[in-house]
Enzyme design. Structure first.
Site, PDB file in Angstrom:
ATOM      1  N   ASN A   9     -17.649  12.687 -27.239  1.00  0.00           N
ATOM      2  CA  ASN A   9     -16.965  12.709 -25.942  1.00  0.00           C
ATOM      3  C   ASN A   9     -16.189  11.398 -25.837  1.00  0.00           C
ATOM      4  OD1 ASN A   9     -16.131  12.873 -23.311  1.00  0.00           O
ATOM      5  ND2 ASN A   9     -18.123  12.345 -22.443  1.00  0.00           N
ATOM      6  N   LYS A  11     -14.137  10.466 -23.640  1.00  0.00           N
ATOM      7  CA  LYS A  11     -13.841  10.043 -22.261  1.00  0.00           C
ATOM      8  C   LYS A  11     -12.365   9.643 -22.160  1.00  0.00           C
ATOM      9  CE  LYS A  11     -18.567   8.461 -22.114  1.00  0.00           C
ATOM     10  NZ  LYS A  11     -19.624   8.006 -21.259  1.00  0.00           N
ATOM     11  N   HIS A  94     -19.979  17.052 -16.895  1.00  0.00           N
ATOM     12  CA  HIS A  94     -20.457  15.736 -17.344  1.00  0.00           C
ATOM     13  C   HIS A  94     -20.870  14.927 -16.108  1.00  0.00           C
ATOM     14  CE1 HIS A  94     -20.459  11.695 -19.012  1.00  0.00           C
ATOM     15  NE2 HIS A  94     -20.624  12.270 -20.192  1.00  0.00           N
ATOM     16  N   GLU A  96     -20.337  12.020 -15.293  1.00  0.00           N
ATOM     17  CA  GLU A  96     -19.246  11.212 -14.714  1.00  0.00           C
ATOM     18  C   GLU A  96     -18.360  12.077 -13.819  1.00  0.00           C
ATOM     19  OE1 GLU A  96     -17.835   9.567 -18.398  1.00  0.00           O
ATOM     20  OE2 GLU A  96     -19.695   8.428 -18.571  1.00  0.00           O
ATOM     21  N   GLU A 166     -28.364  15.059 -20.769  1.00  0.00           N
ATOM     22  CA  GLU A 166     -27.884  13.685 -20.737  1.00  0.00           C
ATOM     23  C   GLU A 166     -28.498  12.937 -19.555  1.00  0.00           C
ATOM     24  OE1 GLU A 166     -24.059  13.193 -23.124  1.00  0.00           O
ATOM     25  OE2 GLU A 166     -23.500  13.526 -21.045  1.00  0.00           O
ATOM     26  N   GLY A 172     -23.922   5.376 -21.688  1.00  0.00           N
ATOM     27  CA  GLY A 172     -23.095   4.164 -21.724  1.00  0.00           C
ATOM     28  C   GLY A 172     -23.848   2.886 -21.390  1.00  0.00           C
ATOM     29  N   SER A 212     -26.302   7.185 -25.210  1.00  0.00           N
ATOM     30  CA  SER A 212     -26.401   6.044 -26.125  1.00  0.00           C
ATOM     31  C   SER A 212     -26.962   6.421 -27.501  1.00  0.00           C
ATOM     32  CB  SER A 212     -27.224   4.920 -25.490  1.00  0.00           C
ATOM     33  OG  SER A 212     -26.587   4.466 -24.299  1.00  0.00           O
TER      34      SER A 212
HETATM   35  C1  PEP Z   1     -21.431  10.758 -22.987  1.00  0.00           C
HETATM   36  O1  PEP Z   1     -20.313  10.346 -22.713  1.00  0.00           O
HETATM   37  O2  PEP Z   1     -21.693  11.933 -22.808  1.00  0.00           O
HETATM   38  C2  PEP Z   1     -22.417   9.819 -23.516  1.00  0.00           C
HETATM   39  C3  PEP Z   1     -23.599  10.258 -23.818  1.00  0.00           C
HETATM   40  O3  PEP Z   1     -22.004   8.509 -23.658  1.00  0.00           O
HETATM   41  P1  PEP Z   1     -22.752   7.366 -24.503  1.00  0.00           P
HETATM   42  O4  PEP Z   1     -23.096   7.963 -25.847  1.00  0.00           O
HETATM   43  O5  PEP Z   1     -21.758   6.258 -24.601  1.00  0.00           O
HETATM   44  O6  PEP Z   1     -23.987   6.987 -23.763  1.00  0.00           O
END
Ligand code: PEP
Length: 247
Positions: A9, A11, A94, A96, A166, A172, A212
């Site tokens: 992803n 972003k 997501h 976000e 998630e 992040g 992460s």
């Molecule tokens: C994501 O954007 O879905 C995500 C899991 O980000 P990160 O791996 O940076 O935590």
């Protein structure tokens, strides 16, 4: 046996030029693997990304769609637009988007249904906040989000969906759920899907972990019985993504 799916992803990162440079540099290392590999890129990078992965088995996904077919929705993108250019996957709900753009569980359900109706594979995101984890309601939250996301989706379509667990506190932040925490939530998601569709169907639905994921924790997470790969944010923008795919 479920085929693992490892999706990046991106972003709001990489311009079209950067997209070409990154994909050209990594594509030979992340294609032809036993896994499904998807880059979910910003809309303006889609055409470049699709061109760059030509001749490989890498798939290209978007990060959102609108739930209506067309019309007066300034700034939005429809499923038909994505399908016509060759996009195959789309991230739905997501955290976000839920947090900054007010997306709701029912909106996620509408977008998942639209994706399926148009032949896109929805990667449906669910997960708890840090407060919810501390309150001990993680499993209730992911069960509820999953139930609503799959409302009125028939079993033939349900099998095509991917769910990404998630935990918001791990996205992040550099904090990763332990493999046991991630497995517990992914199993809870599979269990609720089993209650809706029966285990023959829930056993086919792929459930990713995201939060992460890095080259050093991917293999421990991805070897858990109910974790079928990952949705990877920050680390999908780096050369190390190759190590995650080849975990
Ligand atoms: C994501 O954007 O879905 C995500 C899991 O980000 P990160 O791996 O940076 O935590």
């Amino acid at each position: 046996m479920r085929k693992k799916i490892i999706a990046g992803n991106w972003k709001m990162n990489y311009t079209p030029k950067e997209t070409k440079a990154f994909i050209d540099a990594i594509k030979d290392k992340v294609s032809g693997t036993p896994h499904e590999v998807v880059f979910c890129v910003p809309y303006v990078d889609l055409a470049t990304a699709l061109e760059a992965v030509k001749g490989t088995d890498i798939k290209i996904g978007a990060q959102n769609i609108h739930q209506e077919d067309k019309g007066a929705f300034t700034g939005e993108i429809s499923a038909d637009m994505l399908v016509e250019i060759g996009v195959t996957h789309v991230v739905i709900g997501h955290s976000e988007r839920r947090q900054y753009f007010g997306e709701t569980d029912l909106g996620v359900n509408a977008k998942a249904k639209k994706s399926l109706a148009k032949g896109l594979v929805p990667i449906i995101c669910v997960g708890e906040s840090l407060d919810q984890r501390k309150q001990g309601v993680t499993i209730d939250i992911v069960r509820l989000q999953t139930r609503i996301a799959f409302l009125d989706i028939p079993e033939g379509d349900a099998k095509k969906c991917v769910v990404a667990y998630e935990p918001i506190w791990a996205i992040g932040t550099g904090l990763t759920a332990s493999s046991d925490q991630a497995e517990e939530a992914c199993k809870a998601i599979r269990d609720v899907l089993g209650e809706i569709y029966g285990t023959a169907v829930s056993d086919e639905i792929r459930i990713q972990y995201g939060g992460s994921v890095t080259a050093s924790n991917a293999s421990e997470l991805f070897k858990m019985p109910d974790i079928d790969g990952g949705l990877v944010g920050g680390a999908s923008l780096k050369p190390d993504f190759e190590k995650i795919v080849n975990f």
